[in-house]
Design a protein around this motif. Structure first.
Motif, PDB file in Angstrom:
ATOM      1  N   GLU A 180      -4.605  -0.967  -5.212  1.00 43.93           N
ATOM      2  CA  GLU A 180      -4.937   0.458  -5.329  1.00 43.93           C
ATOM      3  C   GLU A 180      -3.862   1.180  -6.141  1.00 43.93           C
ATOM      4  N   GLU A 181      -4.196   2.368  -6.619  1.00 44.56           N
ATOM      5  CA  GLU A 181      -3.202   3.214  -7.269  1.00 44.56           C
ATOM      6  C   GLU A 181      -2.434   3.941  -6.166  1.00 44.56           C
ATOM      7  N   LEU A 182      -1.251   3.434  -5.876  1.00 46.18           N
ATOM      8  CA  LEU A 182      -0.429   3.951  -4.783  1.00 46.18           C
ATOM      9  C   LEU A 182       0.931   4.377  -5.326  1.00 46.18           C
ATOM     10  N   SER A 183       1.631   5.159  -4.539  1.00 45.82           N
ATOM     11  CA  SER A 183       3.010   5.500  -4.894  1.00 45.82           C
ATOM     12  C   SER A 183       3.834   4.211  -4.869  1.00 45.82           C
ATOM     13  N   PHE A 184       4.949   4.212  -5.580  1.00 45.40           N
ATOM     14  CA  PHE A 184       5.793   3.025  -5.654  1.00 45.40           C
ATOM     15  C   PHE A 184       6.233   2.541  -4.276  1.00 45.40           C
ATOM     16  N   PRO A 185       6.731   3.428  -3.385  1.00 45.51           N
ATOM     17  CA  PRO A 185       7.123   2.948  -2.043  1.00 45.51           C
ATOM     18  C   PRO A 185       5.948   2.355  -1.250  1.00 45.51           C
ATOM     19  N   SER A 186       4.764   2.979  -1.353  1.00 51.54           N
ATOM     20  CA  SER A 186       3.584   2.444  -0.644  1.00 51.54           C
ATOM     21  C   SER A 186       3.190   1.086  -1.199  1.00 51.54           C
ATOM     22  N   LYS A 187       3.245   0.948  -2.518  1.00 48.99           N
ATOM     23  CA  LYS A 187       2.891  -0.322  -3.147  1.00 48.99           C
ATOM     24  C   LYS A 187       3.846  -1.426  -2.694  1.00 48.99           C
ATOM     25  N   LEU A 188       5.140  -1.128  -2.652  1.00 44.74           N
ATOM     26  CA  LEU A 188       6.114  -2.124  -2.192  1.00 44.74           C
ATOM     27  C   LEU A 188       5.858  -2.518  -0.745  1.00 44.74           C
ATOM     28  N   ARG A 189       5.584  -1.532   0.114  1.00 47.04           N
ATOM     29  CA  ARG A 189       5.319  -1.801   1.530  1.00 47.04           C
ATOM     30  C   ARG A 189       4.082  -2.683   1.686  1.00 47.04           C
TER      31      ARG A 189
END
Length: 197
Positions: A87-96
């Motif tokens: 998904e298109e997520l914020s960088f911290p969300s993508k890492l998590r």
């Protein structure tokens, strides 16, 4: 065989993924298995107590943030519809999600993917082939009407039913149609509310 299917919230939610899960359990019941949903809620803390009563546990991929395998659990098979990391997520969300989903996928005994693309994405995330199979969503055979009367404008009509989220691509269709000059267009999108748990 006794199957449990771990999902977030009610299994009666209106999305393709929940419908897919319901269909898997319906088919298991037709084949004589006991199959039931086990609902958990985001952030509620996964409690594996009682799961040893099942022979097989199906886990919807949406539950990846809360699923923690435990000794004594039955065979665990993930139902992988789509990865949050795609998904298109914020960088911290993508890492998590990258960390959580990779761990989730690697601790499962096997995987059911809804498409080859989803399987490729999961295997790319894990850096290795994953045990499992692709089970495509079924199709309802609806009668096809060929006798629709022409519209008054003889234009184009499109009906899109689904969640209006970027990966579904409806925006690309609308942008392409906007460039089509000189044609009447009737585009009533019918959408369900979207919520990613």
């Amino acid at each position: 065989m006794r199957l449990g299917c771990l999902v977030y919230g009610s299994p009666d939610q209106l999305s393709g993924g929940y419908r897919y899960d319901r269909e898997l359990l319906r088919c298991a019941r037709i084949r004589g298995h006991t199959a039931e949903f086990i609902s958990i809620y985001p952030g509620s803390g996964f409690n594996p107590a009682g799961l040893e009563a099942y022979d097989l546990l199906l886990i919807d991929e949406l539950c990846h943030p809360d699923f923690i395998p435990d000794d004594g659990m039955p065979v665990c098979v993930g139902i992988i519809h789509h990865l949050a990391v795609d998904e298109e997520l914020s960088f911290p969300s993508k890492l998590r999600h990258r960390r959580q989903e990779r761990h989730f996928l690697q601790v499962l005994d096997a995987h059911i993917f809804n498409s080859r693309a989803t399987r490729r994405s999961a295997e790319k995330l894990c850096g290795k082939p994953l045990e499992g199979l692709v089970v495509y969503p079924g199709r309802e055979e609806l009668p096809c009407r060929q006798d629709f009367p022409p519209s008054a404008t003889d234009g184009l009509s499109i009906l899109s039913v689904g969640n209006l989220i970027p990966r579904k691509g409806i925006q690309r269709v609308l942008m392409a149609l906007a460039r089509c000059a000189g044609r009447e267009k009737n585009l009533p999108p019918v959408a369900l509310p979207y919520c990613r748990c």
